[in-house]
Design an enzyme around this catalytic site. Structure first.
Site, PDB file in Angstrom:
ATOM      1  N   GLY A 307     -22.203 -59.116  29.500  1.00  0.00           N
ATOM      2  CA  GLY A 307     -20.739 -58.348  29.411  1.00  0.00           C
ATOM      3  C   GLY A 307     -20.587 -57.298  30.221  1.00  0.00           C
ATOM      4  CG  HIS A 308     -17.338 -53.375  29.878  1.00  0.00           C
ATOM      5  ND1 HIS A 308     -16.686 -53.561  31.203  1.00  0.00           N
ATOM      6  CD2 HIS A 308     -17.136 -52.186  29.722  1.00  0.00           C
ATOM      7  CE1 HIS A 308     -16.046 -52.435  31.522  1.00  0.00           C
ATOM      8  NE2 HIS A 308     -16.489 -51.494  30.434  1.00  0.00           N
ATOM      9  CG  PHE A 309     -21.349 -50.857  28.438  1.00  0.00           C
ATOM     10  CD1 PHE A 309     -21.307 -49.769  28.988  1.00  0.00           C
ATOM     11  CD2 PHE A 309     -20.460 -51.208  27.412  1.00  0.00           C
ATOM     12  CE1 PHE A 309     -20.214 -48.833  28.896  1.00  0.00           C
ATOM     13  CE2 PHE A 309     -19.257 -50.219  27.143  1.00  0.00           C
ATOM     14  CZ  PHE A 309     -19.491 -49.141  27.994  1.00  0.00           C
TER      15      PHE A 309
END
Length: 337
Positions: A307-309
């Site tokens: 995902g994002h991180f």
């Protein structure tokens, strides 16, 4: 021949052997000490230092590691985190590079001036980071930009293209394609900054939202340390910090109009570019990754199943990719005119 004469060569041989043993014993500690000193030097080179410097009246915190004379890598964090997001990446790179990772005002360990006494804008953050690079004497550097780090870093790049030796982009947007449904309520706030539209975004500073940013799109959430989102949330929960973040949500509207300028930088300057993207990110969707190759065909793209991180789940792999990329694109000395 007498027994004493017959044993003379043996005694001589033992004498030479004893001398050799004594000489080796004398040399070995010296060699061991030298090896130990070398190991100590390596440990010192990768040891992270935690420093704070006043810039324009604001105490700005940064992490630094690596040899002072090594090529520089400047790490710029996103929301809602800080240089803490690079806590594992920095030691993995510091044996080869001088790595610097600041916290923006209002984030991490940097000061958080009251609203009204400091402009919480991306222009201002770029000013602060630029002043930090000048304070540290960083004349040329590779940029790692993630999330908010992209609009901060790309402002620096377009101001001083001669300073940029390479770009590493991790879920950092510079294209309309990267802004999907997640941004709809934020865009509503941009077009109508009413109290109601502002309050509709306050949930983004909640613990539930912070944890979601770290775990959404991650196939195996056991790879994400809960220390990450609890650390971020503790800082978000400081009095007045949520309103600082809401100010920044509103100021993000200044970034899309700059996309054409940033894209022109990619086309005209063609900096070596490595794009690492968590392909399941709902904040900056994967459709925003490929356009970097449209403007710089020599850019390299790796879509990661996360995902994002992405660093939380793919840190070791990303470190390998970064080391390999920078080794193939060493910073060239710039000719002064």
């Amino acid at each position: 021949m007498s027994p004493s004469q017959n044993s003379l060569p043996t005694r001589r041989a033992f004498g030479l052997l004893a001398a050799a043993v004594l000489m080796f014993a004398a040399i070995r500690p010296t060699q061991a000490a030298a090896a130990g000193n070398s190991a100590d030097k390596r440990r010192v080179d990768v040891q992270v230092r935690y420093r704070t410097v006043p810039l324009d009246g604001v105490d700005v915190f940064y992490r630094e590691a690596g040899p002072k004379d090594a090529p520089v890598l400047l790490l710029l964090h996103g929301f809602p985190t800080s240089s803490h997001m690079f806590r594992d990446l920095i030691p993995a790179l510091a044996d080869r590079y001088r790595v610097v990772a600041p916290d923006y005002p209002g984030f991490g360990q940097s000061a958080a001036p009251q609203r009204g006494t400091f402009d919480y804008t991306f222009d201002r953050y770029a000013d602060i980071v630029e002043k930090l690079t000048e304070h540290l004497g960083l004349r040329r550097y590779a940029l790692y930009v993630m999330d908010y780090g992209a609009p901060v870093g790309f402002r620096l790049a377009t101001r001083h293209p001669e300073r940029i030796t390479a770009l590493i982009v991790q879920n950092g947007n510079a294209y309309d394609e990267g802004l999907a449904g997640f941004w709809d309520p934020i865009k509503t706030y941009w077009s109508d900054p009413s109290p109601a539209n502002r309050e509709a975004l306050r949930w983004l500073t909640s613990s539930k939202a912070t944890k979601w940013q770290y775990t959404n799109g991650v196939p195996d959430t056991s790879r994400v340390s809960p220390d990450a989102w609890t650390h971020d949330q503790a800082l978000l929960d400081r009095p007045g910090n949520a309103d600082i973040q809401l100010d920044l949500f509103y100021d993000y509207r200044t970034n899309p109009p700059l996309y054409p300028q940033w894209q022109e930088f990619f086309r005209s300057q063609r900096p070596p570019t490595l794009v690492l993207w968590g392909k399941n990110d709902e904040i900056f969707v994967a459709a925003g990754a490929a356009p970097y190759l449209r403007d710089n065909p020599k850019a390299e793209l790796h879509l990661l199943d996360t995902g994002h991180f992405a660093l939380e789940t793919h840190g070791p792999r990303m470190a390998e990719l970064i080391v390999d990329f920078l080794a193939r694109h060493p910073a060239k000395k710039r000719v002064e005119r």
